[in-house]
Scaffold this motif. Structure first.
Motif, PDB file in Angstrom:
ATOM      1  N   HIS A  37       0.962  -0.992   0.169  1.00  0.00           N
ATOM      2  CA  HIS A  37      -0.027   0.080  -0.098  1.00  0.00           C
ATOM      3  C   HIS A  37       0.602   0.695  -0.281  1.00  0.00           C
ATOM      4  O   HIS A  37       0.005   2.058   0.000  1.00  0.00           O
ATOM      5  N   ASP A  38       1.923   0.680  -0.139  1.00  0.00           N
ATOM      6  CA  ASP A  38       2.689   2.310   0.147  1.00  0.00           C
ATOM      7  C   ASP A  38       4.542   2.334  -1.220  1.00  0.00           C
ATOM      8  O   ASP A  38       5.490   2.066  -0.770  1.00  0.00           O
ATOM      9  N   GLU A  39       3.899   2.286  -2.390  1.00  0.00           N
ATOM     10  CA  GLU A  39       4.194   2.643  -3.801  1.00  0.00           C
ATOM     11  C   GLU A  39       5.761   3.174  -3.689  1.00  0.00           C
ATOM     12  O   GLU A  39       7.069   2.681  -3.334  1.00  0.00           O
ATOM     13  N   HIS A  40       5.113   4.258  -2.953  1.00  0.00           N
ATOM     14  CA  HIS A  40       6.408   5.223  -2.969  1.00  0.00           C
ATOM     15  C   HIS A  40       7.546   5.516  -2.136  1.00  0.00           C
ATOM     16  O   HIS A  40       8.844   5.272  -2.664  1.00  0.00           O
ATOM     17  N   HIS A  41       7.446   4.547  -1.312  1.00  0.00           N
ATOM     18  CA  HIS A  41       8.707   4.011  -0.238  1.00  0.00           C
ATOM     19  C   HIS A  41       9.456   3.038  -0.603  1.00  0.00           C
ATOM     20  O   HIS A  41      10.468   3.161  -0.679  1.00  0.00           O
ATOM     21  N   ALA A  42       8.495   2.006  -1.263  1.00  0.00           N
ATOM     22  CA  ALA A  42       9.502   1.234  -1.977  1.00  0.00           C
ATOM     23  C   ALA A  42       9.924   1.336  -3.221  1.00  0.00           C
ATOM     24  O   ALA A  42      11.618   1.123  -3.698  1.00  0.00           O
ATOM     25  N   GLN A  43       9.755   2.922  -3.611  1.00  0.00           N
ATOM     26  CA  GLN A  43      10.551   3.165  -5.224  1.00  0.00           C
ATOM     27  C   GLN A  43      11.718   4.517  -4.238  1.00  0.00           C
ATOM     28  O   GLN A  43      12.458   4.092  -5.534  1.00  0.00           O
ATOM     29  N   HIS A  44      11.373   4.725  -3.541  1.00  0.00           N
ATOM     30  CA  HIS A  44      13.137   5.725  -2.688  1.00  0.00           C
ATOM     31  C   HIS A  44      13.152   5.262  -1.754  1.00  0.00           C
ATOM     32  O   HIS A  44      12.419   5.355  -0.801  1.00  0.00           O
ATOM     33  N   PRO A  45      14.567   5.668  -1.736  1.00  0.00           N
ATOM     34  CA  PRO A  45      14.604   6.161   0.389  1.00  0.00           C
ATOM     35  C   PRO A  45      14.077   6.956   0.461  1.00  0.00           C
ATOM     36  O   PRO A  45      13.536   7.971   0.021  1.00  0.00           O
ATOM     37  N   THR A  46      13.987   6.573   1.880  1.00  0.00           N
ATOM     38  CA  THR A  46      13.566   7.192   2.772  1.00  0.00           C
ATOM     39  C   THR A  46      14.132   8.163   3.693  1.00  0.00           C
ATOM     40  O   THR A  46      15.853   7.855   3.892  1.00  0.00           O
ATOM     41  N   ILE A  47      14.090   8.924   4.351  1.00  0.00           N
ATOM     42  CA  ILE A  47      14.428   9.813   5.244  1.00  0.00           C
ATOM     43  C   ILE A  47      15.082   8.795   6.585  1.00  0.00           C
ATOM     44  O   ILE A  47      16.529   9.249   7.169  1.00  0.00           O
ATOM     45  N   GLU A  48      15.332   7.513   6.561  1.00  0.00           N
ATOM     46  CA  GLU A  48      15.539   6.565   7.644  1.00  0.00           C
ATOM     47  C   GLU A  48      16.511   5.954   7.116  1.00  0.00           C
ATOM     48  O   GLU A  48      17.496   5.040   7.347  1.00  0.00           O
ATOM     49  N   SER A  49      16.804   5.730   5.463  1.00  0.00           N
ATOM     50  CA  SER A  49      18.121   5.357   4.850  1.00  0.00           C
ATOM     51  C   SER A  49      18.627   5.739   4.545  1.00  0.00           C
ATOM     52  O   SER A  49      19.079   6.994   5.010  1.00  0.00           O
ATOM     53  N   PRO A  50      20.116   5.224   4.711  1.00  0.00           N
ATOM     54  CA  PRO A  50      21.687   5.904   4.113  1.00  0.00           C
ATOM     55  C   PRO A  50      21.769   6.521   3.902  1.00  0.00           C
ATOM     56  O   PRO A  50      20.851   6.432   2.376  1.00  0.00           O
ATOM     57  N   ILE A  51      22.341   7.994   4.053  1.00  0.00           N
ATOM     58  CA  ILE A  51      22.865   9.085   3.206  1.00  0.00           C
ATOM     59  C   ILE A  51      23.803   8.244   1.258  1.00  0.00           C
ATOM     60  O   ILE A  51      22.793   8.953   0.886  1.00  0.00           O
ATOM     61  N   LEU A  55      21.283   9.649  -1.536  1.00  0.00           N
ATOM     62  CA  LEU A  55      22.678  10.236  -3.006  1.00  0.00           C
ATOM     63  C   LEU A  55      22.468   9.337  -3.936  1.00  0.00           C
ATOM     64  O   LEU A  55      22.898  10.037  -5.704  1.00  0.00           O
ATOM     65  N   ALA A  56      22.227   8.049  -4.191  1.00  0.00           N
ATOM     66  CA  ALA A  56      22.103   7.307  -5.514  1.00  0.00           C
ATOM     67  C   ALA A  56      21.103   7.616  -6.105  1.00  0.00           C
ATOM     68  O   ALA A  56      21.306   6.859  -7.106  1.00  0.00           O
ATOM     69  N   ASP A  57      19.642   7.755  -5.572  1.00  0.00           N
ATOM     70  CA  ASP A  57      18.666   7.862  -6.593  1.00  0.00           C
ATOM     71  C   ASP A  57      18.496   9.675  -6.964  1.00  0.00           C
ATOM     72  O   ASP A  57      18.745  10.551  -5.929  1.00  0.00           O
ATOM     73  N   PRO A  58      18.546  10.076  -7.948  1.00  0.00           N
ATOM     74  CA  PRO A  58      18.153  10.494  -8.913  1.00  0.00           C
ATOM     75  C   PRO A  58      17.087  12.261  -7.750  1.00  0.00           C
ATOM     76  O   PRO A  58      17.543  12.821  -7.616  1.00  0.00           O
ATOM     77  N   ALA A  59      15.990  11.815  -7.967  1.00  0.00           N
ATOM     78  CA  ALA A  59      15.332  12.133  -7.495  1.00  0.00           C
ATOM     79  C   ALA A  59      15.553  12.502  -5.681  1.00  0.00           C
ATOM     80  O   ALA A  59      15.629  13.946  -5.238  1.00  0.00           O
ATOM     81  N   THR A  60      16.243  11.459  -4.722  1.00  0.00           N
ATOM     82  CA  THR A  60      16.178  11.761  -3.719  1.00  0.00           C
ATOM     83  C   THR A  60      17.483  12.589  -4.048  1.00  0.00           C
ATOM     84  O   THR A  60      17.468  13.305  -2.816  1.00  0.00           O
ATOM     85  N   LYS A  61      18.434  12.712  -4.560  1.00  0.00           N
ATOM     86  CA  LYS A  61      19.863  12.898  -4.137  1.00  0.00           C
ATOM     87  C   LYS A  61      19.468  14.671  -3.540  1.00  0.00           C
ATOM     88  O   LYS A  61      19.899  15.245  -3.550  1.00  0.00           O
TER      89      LYS A  61
END
Length: 114
Positions: A37-51, A55-61
């Motif tokens: 039910h939470d595809e967004h968090h499965a797609q991109h790293p979250t605030i709890e993810s390693p730095i 930085l490896a995901d262009p959108a979250t970087k």
């Protein structure tokens, strides 16, 4: 001097984290249905993810760069890249504040699914 203090603090945290990781129980395996039910968090790293994951995901970087530019260029990056922003914050000499973490988290949650 601030960079040196931050590097020393990050190195200290890394050593403490490595020692505690050896005694911590392994996390329960994640199931695909946990994130169905939470595809967004499965797609991109979250605030709890390693730095480094952020930085490896262009959108979250782009989000991290907006609030904390040049983090991947920091001399101690190799020492803290496996930690989350929350873990590094106490050792950042005030550069990573609760307010910045909250702003980054809000921006991450607003990202469209990949």
């Amino acid at each position: 001097m601030t960079k040196t203090l931050f590097a020393a603090a990050a190195a200290s945290l890394l050593l403490v984290g490595a020692a505690s990781a050896q005694t911590a129980p392994a996390p329960a395996p994640e199931h695909a249905s946990d994130h169905a039910h939470d595809e967004h968090h499965a797609q991109h790293p979250t605030i709890e993810s390693p730095i480094e994951a952020l930085l490896a995901d262009p959108a979250t970087k782009a989000v991290v760069e907006k609030h904390l530019p040049g983090m991947d260029k920091h001399p101690a990056y190799g020492q803290f890249k496996a930690m989350s922003l929350r873990q590094v914050a106490p050792y950042s000499q005030g550069h990573i504040t609760d307010e910045k973490i909250a702003a980054i988290d809000a921006d991450l949650k607003a990202l469209p699914a990949a």
